[in-house]
Scaffold this motif. Sequence first.
Motif, mmCIF file in Angstrom:
data_model
loop_
_atom_site.group_PDB
_atom_site.id
_atom_site.type_symbol
_atom_site.label_atom_id
_atom_site.label_comp_id
_atom_site.label_asym_id
_atom_site.label_seq_id
_atom_site.Cartn_x
_atom_site.Cartn_y
_atom_site.Cartn_z
ATOM 1 N N HIS A 54 -11.780 -3.285 4.530
ATOM 2 C CA HIS A 54 -10.514 -3.456 5.247
ATOM 3 C C HIS A 54 -9.791 -4.684 4.712
ATOM 4 C CE1 HIS A 54 -13.247 -6.174 7.360
ATOM 5 N NE2 HIS A 54 -12.176 -6.866 7.718
ATOM 6 N N ARG B 250 -0.635 4.266 0.993
ATOM 7 C CA ARG B 250 -1.147 4.972 2.170
ATOM 8 C C ARG B 250 -2.116 4.056 2.902
ATOM 9 N NH1 ARG B 250 -2.788 10.884 0.437
ATOM 10 N NH2 ARG B 250 -2.368 11.243 2.622
ATOM 11 N N TYR B 251 -1.887 3.898 4.190
ATOM 12 C CA TYR B 251 -2.706 2.990 4.987
ATOM 13 C C TYR B 251 -2.552 3.330 6.461
ATOM 14 C CZ TYR B 251 1.751 0.743 5.982
ATOM 15 O OH TYR B 251 3.043 0.504 6.379
ATOM 16 N N ILE C 141 -6.054 -3.568 8.379
ATOM 17 C CA ILE C 141 -5.455 -2.437 7.674
ATOM 18 C C ILE C 141 -6.532 -1.727 6.869
ATOM 19 C CG2 ILE C 141 -3.749 -1.744 5.949
ATOM 20 C CD1 ILE C 141 -2.333 -4.449 6.613
ATOM 21 N N PHE C 142 -6.520 -0.419 6.929
ATOM 22 C CA PHE C 142 -7.388 0.400 6.096
ATOM 23 C C PHE C 142 -6.497 1.132 5.083
ATOM 24 C CE2 PHE C 142 -9.701 4.196 4.899
ATOM 25 C CZ PHE C 142 -10.955 3.680 4.613
ATOM 26 N N GLU C 143 -6.757 0.892 3.809
ATOM 27 C CA GLU C 143 -5.998 1.566 2.755
ATOM 28 C C GLU C 143 -6.776 2.789 2.299
ATOM 29 O OE1 GLU C 143 -4.050 0.612 -1.615
ATOM 30 O OE2 GLU C 143 -5.845 -0.467 -1.005
ATOM 31 N N TYR C 144 -6.057 3.877 2.074
ATOM 32 C CA TYR C 144 -6.699 5.071 1.534
ATOM 33 C C TYR C 144 -5.790 5.704 0.494
ATOM 34 C CZ TYR C 144 -3.736 7.764 4.730
ATOM 35 O OH TYR C 144 -2.665 8.311 5.385
ATOM 36 N N PHE D 48 0.839 -1.202 0.000
ATOM 37 C CA PHE D 48 0.000 0.000 0.000
ATOM 38 C C PHE D 48 0.871 1.247 0.000
ATOM 39 C CE2 PHE D 48 -2.153 -3.174 2.789
ATOM 40 C CZ PHE D 48 -3.196 -3.494 1.952
#
Length: 169
Positions: free
Chosen positions: A110, A80-81, A161-164, A78
Amino acid sequence: FVMLKVLKNPVTSNYTELKNFILSNDFIWRYDTSTGMPFYGHTFLERPEETGFSQPLSELINLNLTVLKEIIDFNNLFDRYFFLRSNVNCVHPDNDKQFSEPHIDHDFPHFNLLVYLSGDGETIVEDEKYFPKENDVILFTGNHYMKRPNKGRRIILISTIFEYNKNND
């Protein structure tokens, strides 16, 4: 969208330090029956559903997050996470119920990062079975559950994990 991806574990000195401490007699476990299958757990980073935000609950949080970041960066996962939760769980062999209940960890998008520290006991994501070896790492999304180990302790590090991306700013 459901997936299971096998990752490479760089087995860094940080990873070895964390793993050795978790497997030591000095590591503190909490008994838990909330999943329908009794297990021992240690929460590094509490899930945000509990308090409205992710809260560190272990003095090992920095080492834990460093190890997770090393695995993510090594696999170029990733850009950004952030982490929403991180826990280490221990299940023992037993003649009772062999499989945990199928579930999804959060009701928002997620990824789950699962690191196998010891033991066998497959992870099933939707209809795909993964048969682990020590130090294996998988990334997955979707409905999942696990099988008890055949012998020894099944100890796993599970993190959300949250990816953005920039469009979410």
